[in-house]
Motif scaffolding. Structure first.
Motif: not given
Ligand SMILES: Nc1ncnc2c1ncn2[C@@H]1O[C@H](COP(=O)(O)OP(=O)(O)OP(=O)(O)O)[C@@H](O)[C@H]1O
Ligand SMILES: Nc1ncnc2c1ncn2[C@@H]1O[C@H](COP(=O)(O)OP(=O)(O)OP(=O)(O)O)[C@@H](O)[C@H]1O
Ligand code: SF4
Ligand SMILES: [Mg+2]
Ligand SMILES: [Mg+2]
Lengths: 314, 331
Positions: A10, A19, A39, A43, B163, B165
């Motif tokens: 990103f 990521v 988290s 994912k 989500a 975060q």
């Molecule tokens: N649009 C964005 N711009 C910048 N960073 C982002 C963006 N979307 C997600 N991130 C970052 O990318 C990383 C992965 O996010 P992602 O939503 O895939 O995590 P996740 O594993 O689904 O987490 P959760 O279990 O909390 O839902 C995170 O550290 C988040 O801060």
């Protein structure tokens, strides 16, 4: 579905976030694969990349995605539009953001439901049938209501209907039952299992609830900081987790009975995606860390019979 | 005797129901009236006590939470905060009380302003009472780390977070003023077990340090169990059982609680398909069943359950609303 070495960055104002860092992943026909991990580990980003729904700041750094044996280009918007919501559908993690606030539930369901007929009353019948199947009371009246008038769990079930009613070959479910009480959840899990059996649907099931994963998945992949660190059959992973992160994760499951003063947590914090550690991404928190781990990166490789793990212990 | 922090008396919240005619149980065509989202709820919360609320999806938990904090106007009933009736307060008095009463909403994304940066979202409730900007910034930095995020996240907008975060941003915002009461509606539903543990430990520490009290709503029974001294079980707008956490989980008395505790998914793939199921459909909150609201689905129901509505009554260590508890206990 097969994913090879998928990497996504990103680009943001404050730097480049790594990521996804070389994700390898396979889902077979009629299989339910659970995806778990801390988290923020990537994912949802992984799920969205398969759907071709990444945000504009995302850059594809490498990797290939095959769907039904042919390579797909998730950046080809025209092509993805054709398979999205038909062959691949998704239950999004936060229902309120993906439902349209100014359309009624009925309007949104009719739009999503794809059956042979375009007749309104046929579609309405189908919508009512689905509302009953997921246990929403008052189906008739629910059709006339707006998303904000439903409870969290009702909205989540609307999302589930929209994804299932399109009869996809691949269903991506991102935390699909977090807003459901355990009895309703049991009912939904059963419904999903039946659909998988009847229609040979493949499912990617993302969840933090390891109880739910244990109940529904055939296989589990564990993600940490944008990498799959372990992948095994469901029984093996719960019985004998290999990767130190998996071990730590499983031992943090809170017990139902017997109140403890403090709940167990994993020491340390998730690595900064702006600046990933060298060597193994888990080495800063790992109990078994060796010198090697700090400099070299372990690859995801086969271990014993059909298990995969990325750790120098094996 | 500990002081009563919050007293809820006969609280009701009805929403207008839309559309259509329906058949009553007697087959009479009637006009739709109201959604009985919260239907006569009473309880006390003592100082230094935490309450948990569980129940079927749609039974009125979030509505109850929002009504207690007067985000919805109650249809009926009274709410007291330290013996002061807050249902009577003027909007100015209420505004001054707000920092003491906080809530983490079930859908964090929709409760966070998309055009504000994380640092401003978290700071907002504090800057209403703390005028020294430096102190506010320091506190924001401190709390963001406590919820397991980094200072780097402070510059971001909500959509740039995962989500889980976002959920932690909502939690940080709710505790930054050291409120007296925080209602947590599914506070950790997007967190992995380790991060969840970190947050729950933090909330408990804050309780010791600042005397905060929590009402936790969750479908995750182990979360509610860890966070609460007592648990209230809701069914279709009403509390059907309330008692000490351990007793209620290990020895549920109300038939609905029994089923609820029997369908918790165990983290053991070898034990599948043991889960109990509720038979029949969830009744409509518009057209509430006669007698005991659980009777159409209750495996123990008898004639009396169809005609007379059971009230909460004291049975051993707790309150239960069921005509037949003693009988069921014996069998
Ligand atoms: N649009 C964005 N711009 C910048 N960073 C982002 C963006 N979307 C997600 N991130 C970052 O990318 C990383 C992965 O996010 P992602 O939503 O895939 O995590 P996740 O594993 O689904 O987490 P959760 O279990 O909390 O839902 C995170 O550290 C988040 O801060
Ligand atoms: N603003 C509203 N307008 C009309 N009806 C509403 C509104 N908010 C909630 N309801 C209805 O009130 C009932 C209770 O909803 P509530 O959100 O309180 O349930 P809940 O117990 O929090 O459920 P969940 O566990 O799914 O979040 C539901 O039938 C819901 O559709
Ligand atoms: S009162 Fe009757 S119907 Fe209601 S829970 Fe008790 S036994 Fe079941
Ligand atoms: Mg996510
Ligand atoms: Mg709710």
């Amino acid at each position: 579905m097969e994913v090879e070495d998928l990497s996504i960055n990103f680009e943001t104002l404050y730097g480049t976030l790594k990521v996804l860092n070389g994700v390898n992943f396979i889902i077979n026909e009629g299989e339910i694969v659970g995806l778990v991990g801390e988290s923020g580990c990537g994912k949802s980003t992984f799920a969205l990349s398969i759907m071709g729904l990444l945000p504009p700041q995302a850059k594809l750094m490498g990797g290939k995605i095959y769907f039904q044996n042919s390579e797909i280009n998730v950046l080809d918007e025209k092509f993805m539009e054709k398979i999205r919501g038909r062959k691949i559908s998704m239950v999004f993690q936060e229902p309120l953001t993906s439902l349209n606030p100014i359309l009624t539930i009925g309007e949104q369901l009719m739009e999503a439901i794809k059956i042979g007929s375009d007749k309104k009353d046929v579609k309405k019948e189908e919508a009512l049938k689905w509302l009953k199947r997921v246990g929403i009371p008052d189906p008739e009246r629910t059709l006339k209501r707006y998303p904000h008038e439903l409870s969290g769990g009702m909205r989540q079930r609307i999302m589930i209907i929209m994804a299932l009613a399109t009869k996809p070959s691949l269903l991506i479910a991102d935390e699909p039952t977090t807003a459901l009480d355990v009895t309703t959840q049991a009912q939904i899990l059963k419904l999903m299992k039946n659909l998988v059996k009847e229609n040979k649907v493949s499912v990617l099931f993302i969840s933090h609830d390891l109880g739910v994963i244990a109940q529904i998945a055939d296989r589990v992949a564990v993600m940490y900081a944008g990498k799959i660190v372990e992948e095994s059959k469901i029984f093996e992973i719960f019985e004998n987790p290999l990767h130190p992160y998996t071990k730590d994760l499983l031992s943090s499951i809170p017990k139902l009975e017997g109140k403890s003063e403090k709940l167990p947590t994993i020491k340390g914090s998730v690595p900064n995606l702006l600046n990933l550690p060298e060597g193994c991404i888990y080495h800063t928190r790992c109990k078994y860390v060796m010198d090697n781990c700090k400099v070299k990166e372990p690859e995801l490789k086969e271990y014993l019979t059909k298990r995969k793990v990325a750790c120098f212990l094996y | 005797m500990a002081k009563v922090l919050l007293r809820v008396e006969n609280l009701k919240k009805y929403f207008p129901a839309k559309g259509g005619l329906f058949y009553t149980e007697k087959g009479i065509l009637a006009k739709a009236s109201v959604i009985h989202a919260v239907d006569d709820v009473s309880f006390n919360l003592f100082e230094n006590e935490n309450l948990g609320i569980v129940g079927e999806s749609g039974c009125g938990k979030s509505t109850l939470a929002a009504t207690i904090l007067l985000l919805y106007k109650p249809t009926f009933g009274k709410i007291y905060f330290y013996d002061k009736e807050i249902t009577q307060l003027s909007s100015e008095e209420l505004r001054r009380l707000r920092p003491k009463l906080q809530m983490v909403f079930q859908d964090p994304y929709s409760s966070l302003n998309p055009r504000m940066r994380v640092k401003d979202i978290v700071a907002e409730p504090l800057s209403l009472i703390e005028k020294n900007k430096y102190n506010v910034t320091q506190k924001v930095r401190e709390i963001i780390v406590k919820v397991g995020l980094r200072e780097e996240h402070l510059e971001r907008y909500p959509h740039e977070l995962s989500a889980g975060q976002r959920q932690r941003v909502a939690i940080a915002r709710s505790i930054i003023t050291n409120p007296k009461l925080v209602i947590l509606d599914e506070p950790t539903s997007a967190l992995d077990v380790s991060t969840q543990a970190q947050i729950l430990n933090l909330l408990k520490d804050l309780q010791k340090e600042y005397g905060m009290n929590y009402i936790s709503i969750s479908h995750n029974i182990s979360v509610v169990s860890y966070m609460s001294d007592r648990i209230a079980v809701m069914y279709l707008g009403k509390i059907v059982e309330i008692g000490k956490t351990e007793d209620l989980i290990i020895r549920p008395k109300h038939p609905y609680t029994k089923i609820l505790m029997g369908s918790i998914p165990l983290p053991d793939p070898k034990r599948r398909d043991y889960m109990m199921e509720v038979i029949g459909e969830t009744p409509s909150p518009v057209n509430i069943p006669t007698g005991c609201r659980f009777h159409p689905r209750c495996p123990y129901a008898k004639e009396i359950c169809k005609v007379s509505e059971p009230n909460l009554r004291e049975i051993e260590d707790r309150l239960v609303a069921c005509h037949l508890v003693e009988e069921i206990e014996k069998s």
